[in-house]
Design a protein around this motif. Structure first.
Motif, PDB file in Angstrom:
ATOM      1  N   ARG A  58       0.831  -1.191   0.000  1.00  0.00           N
ATOM      2  CA  ARG A  58       0.000   0.000   0.000  1.00  0.00           C
ATOM      3  C   ARG A  58       0.871   1.249   0.000  1.00  0.00           C
ATOM      4  O   ARG A  58       1.984   1.243   0.525  1.00  0.00           O
ATOM      5  N   VAL A  59       0.354   2.319  -0.588  1.00  0.00           N
ATOM      6  CA  VAL A  59       1.013   3.624  -0.581  1.00  0.00           C
ATOM      7  C   VAL A  59       0.059   4.638   0.025  1.00  0.00           C
ATOM      8  O   VAL A  59      -1.159   4.516  -0.105  1.00  0.00           O
ATOM      9  N   ALA A  60       0.616   5.634   0.715  1.00  0.00           N
ATOM     10  CA  ALA A  60      -0.208   6.665   1.337  1.00  0.00           C
ATOM     11  C   ALA A  60       0.442   8.027   1.143  1.00  0.00           C
ATOM     12  O   ALA A  60       1.669   8.138   1.031  1.00  0.00           O
ATOM     13  N   ALA A  61      -0.408   9.055   1.117  1.00  0.00           N
ATOM     14  CA  ALA A  61       0.058  10.430   0.922  1.00  0.00           C
ATOM     15  C   ALA A  61      -0.063  11.228   2.213  1.00  0.00           C
ATOM     16  O   ALA A  61      -1.105  11.209   2.865  1.00  0.00           O
ATOM     17  N   GLY A  91      -4.717   7.080  -0.035  1.00  0.00           N
ATOM     18  CA  GLY A  91      -3.787   6.265  -0.802  1.00  0.00           C
ATOM     19  C   GLY A  91      -4.459   5.040  -1.380  1.00  0.00           C
ATOM     20  O   GLY A  91      -5.676   4.998  -1.524  1.00  0.00           O
ATOM     21  N   CYS A 121      -0.190  -0.293  -4.627  1.00  0.00           N
ATOM     22  CA  CYS A 121       0.809  -0.202  -5.677  1.00  0.00           C
ATOM     23  C   CYS A 121       0.532  -1.314  -6.687  1.00  0.00           C
ATOM     24  O   CYS A 121       0.090  -2.404  -6.314  1.00  0.00           O
ATOM     25  N   SER A 133       6.584   3.162  -5.887  1.00  0.00           N
ATOM     26  CA  SER A 133       5.637   3.684  -4.896  1.00  0.00           C
ATOM     27  C   SER A 133       5.326   5.173  -5.072  1.00  0.00           C
ATOM     28  O   SER A 133       4.215   5.608  -4.773  1.00  0.00           O
ATOM     29  N   ILE A 138       1.463   6.550  -5.695  1.00  0.00           N
ATOM     30  CA  ILE A 138       0.683   7.476  -4.855  1.00  0.00           C
ATOM     31  C   ILE A 138       0.241   8.697  -5.662  1.00  0.00           C
ATOM     32  O   ILE A 138      -0.858   9.209  -5.462  1.00  0.00           O
ATOM     33  N   GLU A 152      -2.749   7.325  -7.564  1.00  0.00           N
ATOM     34  CA  GLU A 152      -3.886   7.125  -6.656  1.00  0.00           C
ATOM     35  C   GLU A 152      -4.554   8.455  -6.299  1.00  0.00           C
ATOM     36  O   GLU A 152      -5.776   8.547  -6.281  1.00  0.00           O
ATOM     37  N   MET A 153      -3.762   9.475  -6.012  1.00  0.00           N
ATOM     38  CA  MET A 153      -4.341  10.773  -5.637  1.00  0.00           C
ATOM     39  C   MET A 153      -5.058  11.418  -6.815  1.00  0.00           C
ATOM     40  O   MET A 153      -6.094  12.055  -6.634  1.00  0.00           O
ATOM     41  N   ILE A 164       4.908   5.705   2.821  1.00  0.00           N
ATOM     42  CA  ILE A 164       4.277   7.010   2.995  1.00  0.00           C
ATOM     43  C   ILE A 164       5.157   8.063   2.329  1.00  0.00           C
ATOM     44  O   ILE A 164       6.352   8.160   2.622  1.00  0.00           O
TER      45      ILE A 164
END
Length: 156
Positions: free
Chosen positions: A15-18, A41, A44, A50, A54, A57-58, A94
């Motif tokens: 997983r990726v997060a902002a 997020g 991937c 990554s 992200i 995803e955003m 992240i």
């Protein structure tokens, strides 16, 4: 193809997060089913780095173009899913991003285009998030150095 698969009873998730800052606030989503906040997020894809993931995803979730700022940290997360009750092994990368369109920061909330029912992202005060679940991530948001954490809720 998302990097998410099941093997020997486990689900593996990449997983990726902002981390997106707006003065003393952070953009978060709220999972009302389990009373948790989370960084926006997603997953991937196979063959995708990554940072590209992200940013993609955003764009998919907000319709906004993003600019990469820095890599913030990695969380290795081991937990039992609330939904499937099966064990998860998740790697969360992240990255700090910023909106290219500065007017986006003026919005109180941002519609999550991928959510079917009233999905929104909200600006929350950093001090308030330090008291929220999952505190393991939110307590590290002001770190200036890259962090690596391991969270194993299955040992508790």
């Amino acid at each position: 193809m998302d990097i998410n698969f099941k093997e020997e009873g486990y689900t593996f998730n990449f997983r990726v997060a902002a981390l997106i800052r707006n003065e003393n606030k952070i953009l978060v989503e709220q999972n009302k089913q389990v009373d948790y906040y989370g960084l926006p997020g997603g997953r991937c894809k196979l063959g995708e780095d990554s940072i590209s993931a992200i940013i993609r995803e955003m764009l998919e979730e907000t319709g906004e173009e993003m600019e990469y700022v820095r890599s913030v940290g990695i969380l290795e997360n081991f937990f039992i899913s609330r939904y499937t009750h099966s064990p998860y092994h998740e790697i969360l990368m992240i990255h700090e991003l910023k909106f290219k369109n500065k007017d986006t920061y003026k919005k109180d909330n941002i519609i999550n285009l991928e959510e079917k029912k009233d999905g929104k992202f909200y600006w929350k005060e950093i001090d308030e998030l330090n008291k929220c679940k999952p505190e393991i991530v939110f307590k590290r948001l002001n770190d200036t150095e890259f962090f690596h954490m391991i969270n194993n809720d299955m040992k508790k």
